[in-house]
Design a protein around this motif. Structure first.
Motif, PDB file in Angstrom:
ATOM      1  N   SER C  71       0.822  -1.201   0.000  1.00 24.77           N
ATOM      2  CA  SER C  71       0.000   0.000   0.000  1.00 24.77           C
ATOM      3  C   SER C  71       0.862   1.260   0.000  1.00 24.77           C
ATOM      4  O   SER C  71       1.757   1.422   0.818  1.00 24.77           O
ATOM      5  CB  SER C  71      -0.908  -0.027   1.234  1.00 24.77           C
ATOM      6  OG  SER C  71      -1.146   1.264   1.687  1.00 24.77           O
ATOM      7  N   LYS C  72       0.555   2.160  -0.947  1.00 27.92           N
ATOM      8  CA  LYS C  72       1.304   3.415  -1.066  1.00 27.92           C
ATOM      9  C   LYS C  72       1.186   4.221   0.219  1.00 27.92           C
ATOM     10  O   LYS C  72       2.124   4.887   0.647  1.00 27.92           O
ATOM     11  CB  LYS C  72       0.722   4.253  -2.212  1.00 27.92           C
ATOM     12  CG  LYS C  72       1.394   4.056  -3.535  1.00 27.92           C
ATOM     13  CD  LYS C  72       0.883   5.147  -4.478  1.00 27.92           C
ATOM     14  CE  LYS C  72       1.034   4.726  -5.925  1.00 27.92           C
ATOM     15  NZ  LYS C  72       0.212   5.554  -6.818  1.00 27.92           N
ATOM     16  N   THR C  73      -0.001   4.188   0.801  1.00 25.31           N
ATOM     17  CA  THR C  73      -0.225   4.976   2.013  1.00 25.31           C
ATOM     18  C   THR C  73       0.636   4.460   3.156  1.00 25.31           C
ATOM     19  O   THR C  73       1.177   5.237   3.936  1.00 25.31           O
ATOM     20  CB  THR C  73      -1.716   4.929   2.395  1.00 25.31           C
ATOM     21  OG1 THR C  73      -2.480   5.276   1.252  1.00 25.31           O
ATOM     22  CG2 THR C  73      -2.027   5.883   3.509  1.00 25.31           C
ATOM     23  N   PHE C  74       0.772   3.133   3.232  1.00 23.10           N
ATOM     24  CA  PHE C  74       1.633   2.586   4.286  1.00 23.10           C
ATOM     25  C   PHE C  74       3.081   3.027   4.066  1.00 23.10           C
ATOM     26  O   PHE C  74       3.771   3.397   5.010  1.00 23.10           O
ATOM     27  CB  PHE C  74       1.528   1.060   4.320  1.00 23.10           C
ATOM     28  CG  PHE C  74       2.400   0.440   5.383  1.00 23.10           C
ATOM     29  CD1 PHE C  74       2.040   0.508   6.717  1.00 23.10           C
ATOM     30  CD2 PHE C  74       3.580  -0.207   5.049  1.00 23.10           C
ATOM     31  CE1 PHE C  74       2.833  -0.053   7.705  1.00 23.10           C
ATOM     32  CE2 PHE C  74       4.389  -0.773   6.027  1.00 23.10           C
ATOM     33  CZ  PHE C  74       4.007  -0.700   7.354  1.00 23.10           C
ATOM     34  N   ASN C 255      -1.517  13.794   3.723  1.00 19.30           N
ATOM     35  CA  ASN C 255      -0.894  12.805   4.607  1.00 19.30           C
ATOM     36  C   ASN C 255       0.512  13.186   5.061  1.00 19.30           C
ATOM     37  O   ASN C 255       1.313  12.313   5.385  1.00 19.30           O
ATOM     38  CB  ASN C 255      -0.822  11.427   3.933  1.00 19.30           C
ATOM     39  CG  ASN C 255      -2.181  10.784   3.827  1.00 19.30           C
ATOM     40  OD1 ASN C 255      -3.053  11.029   4.666  1.00 19.30           O
ATOM     41  ND2 ASN C 255      -2.374   9.955   2.821  1.00 19.30           N
TER      42      ASN C 255
END
Lengths: 482, 291, 323
Positions: C71-74, C255
């Motif tokens: 996951s990019k967000t992770f 983010n």
């Protein structure tokens, strides 16, 4: 040294054990709370505006003395206070039932977490009746937790007829319905109006008559085009801002959408929500706003008329006037600050903002009791019903508020000096009828935050439009798995 | 001769410069430190509107009227300073005592004795320390709820017996400062192991205990999330939980009262800290020191 | 006779560890095991208590772990956490050491060190939530104390939106973290220095070591154990950072302040209630912290002690053989 440690330890142990012992009978009526109630009645005597009974009642966690127990869960003391009021009006209810109130603040999601666990666990301590706020009601009325809610019909409420009688605002029913059956209703109505400055209206448009202003801003057209393309430039010419910040318009874009964020398990960006990106950009690039975020110091300064540009209008429900604009206007009578300068009319785009809904547990042992309370709170239109008390400031709120029942609203008087003596209720009743809840999901709070941030990043020039939308999609996919 | 005096005076000059630098930097940091406390204090004297208009302003138009009003708001909203204080006090004091005492004991067990599983055990403690707290809170709450022990203060006290961070610190401290010779000589004098720990080792660890006690006390006092979901009975709520309830009535947040609540919450901590800090500040001379 | 004594004392080692072990097993072990198991299941959705292991619903046992790791967000959260921790830790340890050196030095007779020591720890007693909110107001836009100063100095330029840009957000969060914890670190270090025998310093002074030399050659090696402690706890605290970024900025500013712990929370509580993915992410975080700390312990291990241990073991073995 040994003696010190030993004595300290023994004290600690005794205290720990004592603390353990006194807490066990949680379901028994609390009768040992004398120690914490001692000092408070003295304090409350100094307050003239609240009746002594209601303040002393607040000291106990329970209402009534009856043998049957109703567990009420809420995130503020608003609904517990209502129960206290009901028992005061109907002492026989208090003789039959005891209402045990559990109040947990919403901080960090604590209320939902505890409520979910309690509903899932079931049993005697499970909530019989519980409250949910607009931000998370969908989860309890239609989403993951909806299976625990009883339909009002199953509780024994003649809901269809009562709704018709009370003329309940349509969106509150949509929010509270599961497969067409009502499981939750509110008491407030939070349909929104345009709250504008009459002095700016006179200066720019030559009139401050709500009917005229409605025509000028394109009230009820369901589109912001007129407001942004015609009204805002005119305001700008004379040095006024159309809104305090883009966020003021977001609430309307969000709630007026025709399709929800999630359709058949896929992310869906409704055109009205999509348009918000461009609205935010336009406002920023043209200087139509003061660029203030909601609830920031700059936003409150704009209410006082002390921002870099004076702000023409705010968009919101009655509580925005009562709890936000009024205290922040910089005065308490006409001529001070912006007091008395505000007028209310229908907004270009209808929407609602906030509200509390009440639900009953399908497994409750006390259907009659729960039904009686819920009916009084959400559907009673008489002058002893909660909504009448609420609308006419008889519950100690210090403000006249709009309620879900149009029947009650019609009986109530909404003139406010703050709005130059205008009766604010008609505009808000119109606002209620424009509002819709067809595009809501239990994921909205999170998705909205990602979307407004994408708009902000685009408006600030950090990301171009496509990159902002991509960042948004990644966020939704990674955090919500859509 | 003259060379020497030049050298001396240059040393003295450097000394003075160093002192000035120390004072300037320390004073800047002190001012920074006081900033949040001053704001909290000042905001307790402000009305909600004044806070909304400017959180960081230090003045108020009617400070004492506002203070009285904030105090009234606090009292009308399930914020019972004395109940909250008592609950917070019970929880923090008991859990701090359990925390430092049993951590010292465990650390002593690891440092002073040789036993088969010792290394495995101390490894485990360090691993436990690394478990993200987010992870355990959910499972812990479900367990307590199933046992029907919500609203039981001991559920916030007894778990602090196992405080891996403190054990780890005590171990580091003992490794550096415990001379086994002292323990040996006490044994020769016929003292039992438990007595040696209580009478010799604990006094030796005073600075470490004081340090950890402060941190444990502060941590327990400020702990919000667990008490928030565990303590639903208003007679059991702690001060921070009561402050969270001041966020209160929907759409109407009484900021002045919240800051007053925060200030009431932090005040006892300052007292406890002032009391314990003397052990850190004065520096307790240690009995037997490994050099 | 001697052997018997050793056995006797070992008993106390076990005995004194019992309270810890009991409390740990009751209150921590169950939740931890629960989390580890959930990471391999399909448990999601609020109010849902039924779950199956992933293979039994036709999925890869490690699917949740794969989802998190790809996951990019992770990735972003992971990167952010490191960046913010490093920006905060370097000055944190630096200033803590500096103040420790100044305040424990008996030669520079600085007055008021007691007061400074007390004051510097004080930011740590305010909750992170309060601190984050105060700093949010401080850097408010377009109205806020810092922006008021900017406008005063340069009226033409106008207010700067600190909270809309990536780096300002990270720097501010790191600063708040630094501000809250340098005093705490300092207290630990001072406690360590106080534990050093005064004779060591006297000897150094007699040997003609200057202040800087004493500090680096004597003080620092002596408080190495405590420094290791502060490093490890700060690392753990840093990788678990939650309150300050959550309340200062949340997921806003693209983010910019998202940390791994916030990511874990968001998986579980932002609407989809993916307990399984959240659990998998926490297991990953756990493994990372364990790995890093082990490396740190290995690098900074007490070499003399390790040698001593080896020696003792050999001795013991020899004794056993002899016996």
């Amino acid at each position: 040294m040994k003696k010190v440690i030993a004595s300290v330890l023994s004290v600690a142990m005794v205290a720990a054990i004592a603390a353990g012992c006194t807490t066990q009978p949680t379901d028994a009526p609390v009768s040992t709370t004398g120690d914490n109630g001692e000092t408070d009645p003295v304090e409350t005597e100094t307050s003239a505006d609240e009746t002594e009974e209601t303040t002393t009642e607040k000291q106990t966690a329970t209402y009534g003395t009856g043998a049957e127990h109703i567990n009420l869960w809420s995130f503020t003391n608003e609904i517990p206070n209502m129960v206290g009021q009901y028992i005061k009006q109907n002492p026989e209810f208090g003789e039959k039932y005891t209402v045990d109130c559990t109040i947990i603040a919403t901080d960090g999601g604590a209320y939902q977490q505890a409520l979910d666990a309690a509903l899932v666990a079931g049993g005697d301590t499970a909530p019989d009746m519980y409250a949910a706020e607009a931000a998370f009601i969908l989860k309890y009325s239609q989403g993951d937790m909806a299976k625990f809610a009883s339909t009002y019909k199953d509780l024994g409420i003649d809901v269809d007829a009562k709704i018709k009688d009370a003329d309940i605002a349509g969106y509150t029913i949509e929010v509270g319905s599961r497969d067409g059956e009502v499981v939750a209703l509110g008491y407030q109505a939070t349909g929104c109006a345009m709250i504008y400055s009459s002095s700016i209206a006179l200066d720019v448009f030559g009139t401050d008559d709500p009917a005229e202003i409605e025509k000028i801003v394109g009230a009820g057209t369901g589109s912001w085009d007129t407001y942004l393309n015609e009204v805002a430039p005119k305001l700008k010419e004379k040095g006024y801002a159309a809104v305090s910040g883009a966020g003021d318009i977001w609430n309307a874009c969000e709630k007026s959408a025709d399709t929800p964020w999630i359709v058949n398990g896929e992310l869906n960006i409704d055109p009205k929500r999509d348009a918000y990106l461009d609205i935010a950009k336009t406002l920023k690039d043209n200087g139509y706003s003061n660029d203030a975020a909601g609830w920031s110091e700059a936003w409150f300064a704009d209410m006082k008329g002390e921002g870099p540009q004076k702000v023409f209008a705010f968009f919101g429900p009655a509580w925005l006037i009562n709890y936000t604009l009024y205290p922040n206007c910089g005065g308490t009578q006409a001529g001070e600050g912006t007091y008395g300068d505000w007028r209310v009319c229908a907004p270009p785009v209808g929407f609602f903002w906030g509200g509390t809904w009440v639900l009953g547990n399908k497994d409750t042992d006390n259907k009659e009791g729960v039904a009686e309370l819920i009916e009084w709170i959400t559907l009673d239109t008489s002058e002893t019903g909660l909504q009448y008390l609420w609308a006419n400031d008889l519950m100690g709120n210090g403000a006249k508020d709009t309620v879900a029942s149009a029947t009650v609203m019609a009986k109530s008087n909404g003139t406010l000096d703050f709005c130059g003596g205008q009766d604010i209720f008609p505009a808000f009743i119109a606002g209620n009828s424009y509002a819709s809840a067809k595009a809501m999901t239990q994921y909205d709070e999170t998705i909205n935050r990602y979307w407004t941030d994408a708009a902000n990043q685009y408006a600030e020039g950090n990301l171009d439009r496509d990159a902002a939308v991509d960042a948004f999609k990644t966020n939704v996919a990674d955090n919500l798995s859509f | 001769m003259s060379d020497n005096t030049v050298k001396m005076s240059s040393i003295r000059r450097n000394e003075i410069i160093l002192k000035v630098v120390i004072y300037i930097v320390s004073i800047i940091f002190s001012i920074m430190t006081l900033f949040p406390f001053v704001i909290m204090f000042a905001n307790s004297f402000k009305s909600t509107v004044e806070v909304q208009q400017s959180t960081l302003a230090l003045w108020s138009a009617h400070p004492f009227a506002n203070l009285a009003k904030n105090w009234h708001v606090i009292n009308s909203k399930d914020f019972h300073p004395f109940t909250g204080l008592l609950n917070s006090f019970i929880i923090s004091t008991c859990s701090t005592i359990l925390n430092v005492y049993f951590s010292s004991l465990t650390a002593y067990a690891i440092t002073a004795y040789e036993w088969k599983l010792r290394d495995a055990f101390s490894g485990m403690i360090i691993a436990v320390m690394m478990i993200p707290t987010t992870v355990t809170t959910i499972g812990f709450y479900q367990m307590v709820y199933k046992l029907g022990l919500t609203n039981n203060l001991s559920m916030l006290i007894i778990p602090s017996i196992a405080a891996p961070m403190t054990v780890f610190f005590m171990r580091q401290y003992l490794q550096a400062n415990l001379a086994m010779e002292i323990v040996q000589s006490a044994r020769i004098d016929g003292a039992g192991e438990f007595r040696i720990f209580n009478q010799i080792v604990v006094p030796l660890m005073k600075p470490a205990i004081a340090t950890q006690a402060i941190f444990a006390y502060v941590g327990s006092w400020n702990n919000l999330f667990m008490p928030l979901i565990l303590l639903t009975d208003k007679t059991k709520k702690t001060l921070p939980v009561m402050v969270s309830l001041l966020n209160g009535d929907i759409y109407k947040t009484e900021y002045g009262a919240i800051y007053l609540g925060l200030f009431i919450t932090v005040l006892p901590l300052i007292v406890v800290y002032a009391f314990l800090s003397k052990y850190i500040v004065e520096g307790v001379a240690l009995g037997g020191v490994k050099s | 006779m001697r052997n018997k004594k050793i056995v006797d004392y070992a008993k106390f080692g076990y005995l004194f560890s019992i309270p810890f072990i009991l409390s740990f097993c009751i209150f921590t072990l169950y939740p931890v095991i629960y989390t580890f198991v959930i990471g391999f299941t399909n448990l999601k959705g609020a109010g849902n208590t039924e779950w199956q292991f992933l293979p039994s619903v036709g999925k890869n046992l490690f699917q949740n772990f794969i989802d998190v790791l790809t996951s990019k967000t992770f990735h972003k959260a992971f990167r952010n956490t490191w960046i913010i921790w490093i920006i905060n830790f370097i000055p944190q340890l630096g200033f803590a050491l500096l103040f420790t050196a100044w305040f424990t030095d008996k030669r520079t007779k600085v007055k008021g060190t007691g007061l400074f020591k007390i004051l510097f720890y004080m930011p740590n007693i305010i909750t992170a939530a309060t601190m984050a909110i105060l700093f949010n107001k401080l850097f408010g836009y377009p109205k806020g104390a810092i922006n008021d100063i900017i406008i005063l100095l340069n009226p033409a330029k106008g207010a700067y939106n600190f909270n809309a840009h990536e780096w300002p957000v990270k720097l501010i969060i790191a600063f708040v973290q630094f501000f809250q914890w340098y005093g705490n670190t300092m207290v630990y270090l001072i406690a360590g220095v106080i534990g050093i025998s005064p004779e060591v310093f006297e000897a150094a002074e007699i040997d003609g070591a200057n202040r800087v030399q004493t500090f680096f050659k004597i003080t620092i090696p002596c408080i190495r154990q405590i420094m290791l402690f502060t490093l490890v706890t700060s690392l753990i605290g840093g990788l678990n950072m939650f309150d300050i970024p959550q309340l200062y900025i949340g997921t806003d500013a693209n983010n910019a302040g998202l940390t791994t712990n916030m990511y874990i929370r968001n998986q579980a509580f932002s609407g989809s209630y993916m307990y399984n993915r959240s659990a998998a992410a926490s297991v990953i975080l756990f493994i990372i912290i364990v790995a890093l700390s082990s490396i740190l312990f290995y690098i900074l291990r007490d070499k003399d002690e390790a040698k001593l241990k080896k020696l003792k073991k050999q001795e013991l073995r020899a004794a056993k053989k002899g016996f």
